[in-house]
Design an enzyme around this catalytic site. Structure first.
Site, PDB file in Angstrom:
ATOM      1  N   ASP A  14       0.853  -1.250  -0.077  1.00 21.88           N
ATOM      2  CA  ASP A  14      -0.126  -0.045  -0.027  1.00 21.88           C
ATOM      3  C   ASP A  14       0.848   1.337   0.015  1.00 21.88           C
ATOM      4  O   ASP A  14       1.626   1.316   0.844  1.00 21.88           O
ATOM      5  CB  ASP A  14      -0.902   0.050   1.293  1.00 21.88           C
ATOM      6  CG  ASP A  14      -2.071  -1.044   1.103  1.00 21.88           C
ATOM      7  OD1 ASP A  14      -2.397  -1.569   0.065  1.00 21.88           O
ATOM      8  OD2 ASP A  14      -2.480  -1.280   2.198  1.00 21.88           O
ATOM      9  N   PHE A 104      -1.385  -1.042  -4.090  1.00 20.12           N
ATOM     10  CA  PHE A 104      -2.352  -0.111  -3.834  1.00 20.12           C
ATOM     11  C   PHE A 104      -1.897   1.191  -3.594  1.00 20.12           C
ATOM     12  O   PHE A 104      -1.028   1.378  -2.783  1.00 20.12           O
ATOM     13  CB  PHE A 104      -3.046  -0.926  -2.656  1.00 20.12           C
ATOM     14  CG  PHE A 104      -4.442  -0.014  -2.111  1.00 20.12           C
ATOM     15  CD1 PHE A 104      -5.549   0.223  -3.072  1.00 20.12           C
ATOM     16  CD2 PHE A 104      -4.267   0.696  -0.983  1.00 20.12           C
ATOM     17  CE1 PHE A 104      -6.675   0.901  -2.666  1.00 20.12           C
ATOM     18  CE2 PHE A 104      -5.433   1.246  -0.455  1.00 20.12           C
ATOM     19  CZ  PHE A 104      -6.594   1.502  -1.334  1.00 20.12           C
ATOM     20  N   GLY A 230     -20.982   1.252  13.340  1.00 16.13           N
ATOM     21  CA  GLY A 230     -21.235  -0.157  13.944  1.00 16.13           C
ATOM     22  C   GLY A 230     -21.200  -1.097  12.874  1.00 16.13           C
ATOM     23  O   GLY A 230     -20.840  -1.234  11.861  1.00 16.13           O
ATOM     24  N   ASP A 259     -10.882  -4.964   6.908  1.00 13.59           N
ATOM     25  CA  ASP A 259     -10.556  -6.117   7.026  1.00 13.59           C
ATOM     26  C   ASP A 259     -10.133  -6.569   8.531  1.00 13.59           C
ATOM     27  O   ASP A 259     -10.186  -7.738   8.628  1.00 13.59           O
ATOM     28  CB  ASP A 259      -9.032  -5.933   6.182  1.00 13.59           C
ATOM     29  CG  ASP A 259      -8.843  -5.806   4.879  1.00 13.59           C
ATOM     30  OD1 ASP A 259     -10.254  -5.932   4.247  1.00 13.59           O
ATOM     31  OD2 ASP A 259      -8.173  -5.184   4.273  1.00 13.59           O
TER      32      ASP A 259
END
Length: 327
Positions: A14, A104, A230, A259
């Site tokens: 990333d 990414f 949430g 993730d």
């Protein structure tokens, strides 16, 4: 659950940048077809990432031993060392002889909006991976998570899981934007669990042509993350479970937060916890992730994690989790 945990998904580096303003201030609604903008960013962080690797890292941080399934380039040596040092089994990765590990590239503004690009690289070779030989070596899987990856790999892993009778969990997330209805239906139908965020759930319905009720009829459990609000858990014929996010979160950077939630949720499933407990673990792990820059930079002790569960969800929840976690 006592079997192996196969985590099939992308593995990437990333490149994360921060923009000091809001993207929306530079966009003209009726000129988006001529979009050409450039943003001067404040910093650059190069971090380890990829959905499969991020989820595996989170599971390992909670004391489990996930088996990462995916394809990488020959430039992966340092990243492999990092994951293995943190408890992730990388023995069954495919290493490309010609392509680099995926990249990414993402810029985040002050409103936490993001512009991102993804170069798949070696990820394209994940379609060559068979799950069966891996399961023969590590043991019958308790579940196979099929996360964003090369689309043909996702379809192949899903079909093989069905054929072999493996419990599979569908996490199409980023691929929903690119996949057609046929691909998405193939990835979702028959999954024990389906993970999406709220926006992705609507994209899924639009592209598949299924109503919300039809989606629930085709999966065992649908888990929909709601950001700062949430998570919602739904099963056909049952009242939904809605759980708030963890308390006192100091959000810094959102990459990989979903993730981390999935990793916490799956860890609790592996511990045979109830769905509400799984959501609590997922929300607390997500809180640790959003408070750091990069999806694999957080850390905690078991005691710290349990304390945070206690702070957000009470003594009963904390005591139940404390008997399982081995951070």
């Amino acid at each position: 659950m006592s079997g192996s945990l196969l985590i099939a998904g992308s593995i990437a580096t990333d490149h994360l940048m921060s923009f000091g303003g809001k993207f929306a201030d530079s966009l003209v609604a009726d000129q988006l077809d001529k979009l050409s903008v450039s943003f001067l960013v404040n910093d650059l962080e190069i971090r380890r990432g990829g959905v499969g690797a991020n989820i595996s890292f989170g599971l390992a941080n909670l004391g489990l031993a996930p088996v990462l399934v995916g394809a990488v380039g020959e430039d992966f040596a340092d990243y492999r060392s990092w994951l293995e040092r943190h408890g992730v089994n990388c023995d069954h990765l495919r290493v490309s002889e010609t392509l680099h590990t995926a990249r990414f590239v993402c810029t985040t503004d002050t409103a936490m909006a993001q512009f991102a690009s993804f170069y798949p690289g070696a990820m394209a070779e994940a379609r060559e991976i068979e799950l069966g030989p891996i399961a023969e070596k590590v043991g019958e899987p308790s579940f196979v998570l099929i996360a964003p990856d090369d689309p043909d790999a996702m379809r192949r892993h899903t079909e093989e899981a069905r054929q072999r009778g493996y419990t599979f969990i569908s996490d199409p997330s980023q691929q929903l934007a690119f996949g057609d209805g046929e691909l998405i239906r193939d990835l979702v139908d028959g999954a024990a669990y389906l993970f999406t965020n709220e926006y992705e759930s609507h994209v899924l319905e639009q592209k598949t042509g299924w109503s919300a009720e039809e989606v629930l009829a085709r999966v065992g459990t649908q888990v929909t993350t709601l950001g700062k609000d949430g998570v919602r858990i739904q099963r056909k014929g049952e009242d939904p479970i809605v759980l708030p996010a963890a308390k006192n979160v100091d959000a810094v950077e959102p990459t990989g937060v979903g993730d981390a939630f999935r990793a916490g949720f799956l860890a609790a499933l592996a511990w045979d916890c109830e769905l509400e407990q799984a959501a609590e673990v997922g929300c607390v792990l997500a809180a640790y992730c959003v408070e750091t820059v990069g999806p694999q930079e957080y850390s905690f002790t078991a005691e710290e994690f349990v304390s945070r569960v206690r702070e957000s969800y009470g003594d009963t929840a904390a005591d139940q989790i404390a008997s399982h976690i081995k951070a």
